[in-house]
Write a protein that holds these residues in place. Structure first.
Motif, PDB file in Angstrom:
ATOM      1  N   TRP A   1     -37.411   3.687   2.065  1.00 11.42           N
ATOM      2  CA  TRP A   1     -36.221   4.216   1.324  1.00 11.42           C
ATOM      3  C   TRP A   1     -35.054   4.339   2.364  1.00 11.42           C
ATOM      4  N   SER A   2     -35.510   4.282   3.807  1.00 12.07           N
ATOM      5  CA  SER A   2     -34.323   4.246   4.725  1.00 12.07           C
ATOM      6  C   SER A   2     -33.265   3.126   4.338  1.00 12.07           C
ATOM      7  N   VAL A   3     -33.707   2.143   4.029  1.00 11.93           N
ATOM      8  CA  VAL A   3     -32.789   0.900   3.539  1.00 11.93           C
ATOM      9  C   VAL A   3     -31.798   1.416   2.729  1.00 11.93           C
ATOM     10  N   TYR A   4     -32.274   2.309   1.696  1.00 17.51           N
ATOM     11  CA  TYR A   4     -31.442   2.526   0.530  1.00 17.51           C
ATOM     12  C   TYR A   4     -30.883   4.102   0.780  1.00 17.51           C
ATOM     13  N   HIS A   5     -30.769   4.374   1.876  1.00 15.51           N
ATOM     14  CA  HIS A   5     -30.165   5.963   2.204  1.00 15.51           C
ATOM     15  C   HIS A   5     -29.007   6.368   1.347  1.00 15.51           C
ATOM     16  N   ARG A   6     -28.005   5.408   1.335  1.00 16.88           N
ATOM     17  CA  ARG A   6     -26.903   5.800   0.416  1.00 16.88           C
ATOM     18  C   ARG A   6     -27.049   6.152  -0.982  1.00 16.88           C
ATOM     19  N   THR A   7     -28.084   5.151  -1.500  1.00 14.38           N
ATOM     20  CA  THR A   7     -28.493   5.187  -3.214  1.00 14.38           C
ATOM     21  C   THR A   7     -29.252   6.587  -3.080  1.00 14.38           C
ATOM     22  N   VAL A   8     -30.185   7.007  -2.418  1.00 17.02           N
ATOM     23  CA  VAL A   8     -30.960   8.217  -2.372  1.00 17.02           C
ATOM     24  C   VAL A   8     -29.916   9.360  -2.192  1.00 17.02           C
ATOM     25  N   ALA A   9     -29.057   9.261  -1.355  1.00 13.40           N
ATOM     26  CA  ALA A   9     -28.319  10.514  -1.000  1.00 13.40           C
ATOM     27  C   ALA A   9     -27.511  11.001  -2.189  1.00 13.40           C
ATOM     28  N   GLU A  10     -27.364   9.860  -3.249  1.00  9.88           N
ATOM     29  CA  GLU A  10     -26.622  10.327  -4.369  1.00  9.88           C
ATOM     30  C   GLU A  10     -27.350  11.374  -5.099  1.00  9.88           C
ATOM     31  N   VAL A  11     -28.721  10.895  -4.951  1.00 10.61           N
ATOM     32  CA  VAL A  11     -29.614  11.868  -5.829  1.00 10.61           C
ATOM     33  C   VAL A  11     -29.959  13.007  -5.069  1.00 10.61           C
ATOM     34  N   VAL A  12     -30.228  13.326  -3.931  1.00 11.38           N
ATOM     35  CA  VAL A  12     -31.022  14.409  -3.092  1.00 11.38           C
ATOM     36  C   VAL A  12     -29.756  14.912  -2.434  1.00 11.38           C
TER      37      VAL A  12
ATOM     38  N   PRO B   1     -28.168  15.006   0.659  1.00 10.95           N
ATOM     39  CA  PRO B   1     -28.658  15.435   1.905  1.00 10.95           C
ATOM     40  C   PRO B   1     -27.254  15.776   2.803  1.00 10.95           C
ATOM     41  N   PRO B   2     -27.450  16.645   3.970  1.00 14.32           N
ATOM     42  CA  PRO B   2     -26.195  16.881   4.787  1.00 14.32           C
ATOM     43  C   PRO B   2     -25.463  15.303   5.199  1.00 14.32           C
ATOM     44  N   LYS B   3     -24.560  15.347   5.521  1.00 13.53           N
ATOM     45  CA  LYS B   3     -24.182  13.922   6.043  1.00 13.53           C
ATOM     46  C   LYS B   3     -24.454  13.563   7.273  1.00 13.53           C
ATOM     47  N   GLU B   4     -24.880  14.244   8.236  1.00  8.78           N
ATOM     48  CA  GLU B   4     -25.654  13.716   9.415  1.00  8.78           C
ATOM     49  C   GLU B   4     -26.970  13.463   9.339  1.00  8.78           C
TER      50      GLU B   4
END
Length: 71
Positions: free
Chosen positions: A17-28, A30-33
């Motif tokens: 999932w670290s490779v897709y962190h931007r895609t996952v961030a759209e769902v979860v 997380p804080p920007k940092e």
């Protein structure tokens, strides 16, 4: 994962999932940092699914025990 099995569930670590962190961030959201590095899929096994299982190598081929009782 062992506790999930004790409750009749199956799980699978999802480190990619670290490779897709931007895609996952759209769902979860997380804080920007922070980024999601890994996750865990949880559910029930579909025993009828057609996929190849990979057996583990025997313990004696992969582990060397040092010390212990009697040494």
């Amino acid at each position: 994962m062992l506790l999930l099995r004790a409750e009749g569930l199956h799980s699978c670590p999802q480190m990619a999932w670290s490779v897709y962190h931007r895609t996952v961030a759209e769902v979860v959201s997380p804080p920007k940092e922070l980024i999601l590095f890994g996750g865990l899929s949880v559910g029930f096994e579909d025993a009828s699914a057609a996929y190849a299982r990979i057996d583990r190598a025997p313990l004696a081929e992969t582990v060397t025990f040092l010390g212990g009782a009697g040494s």
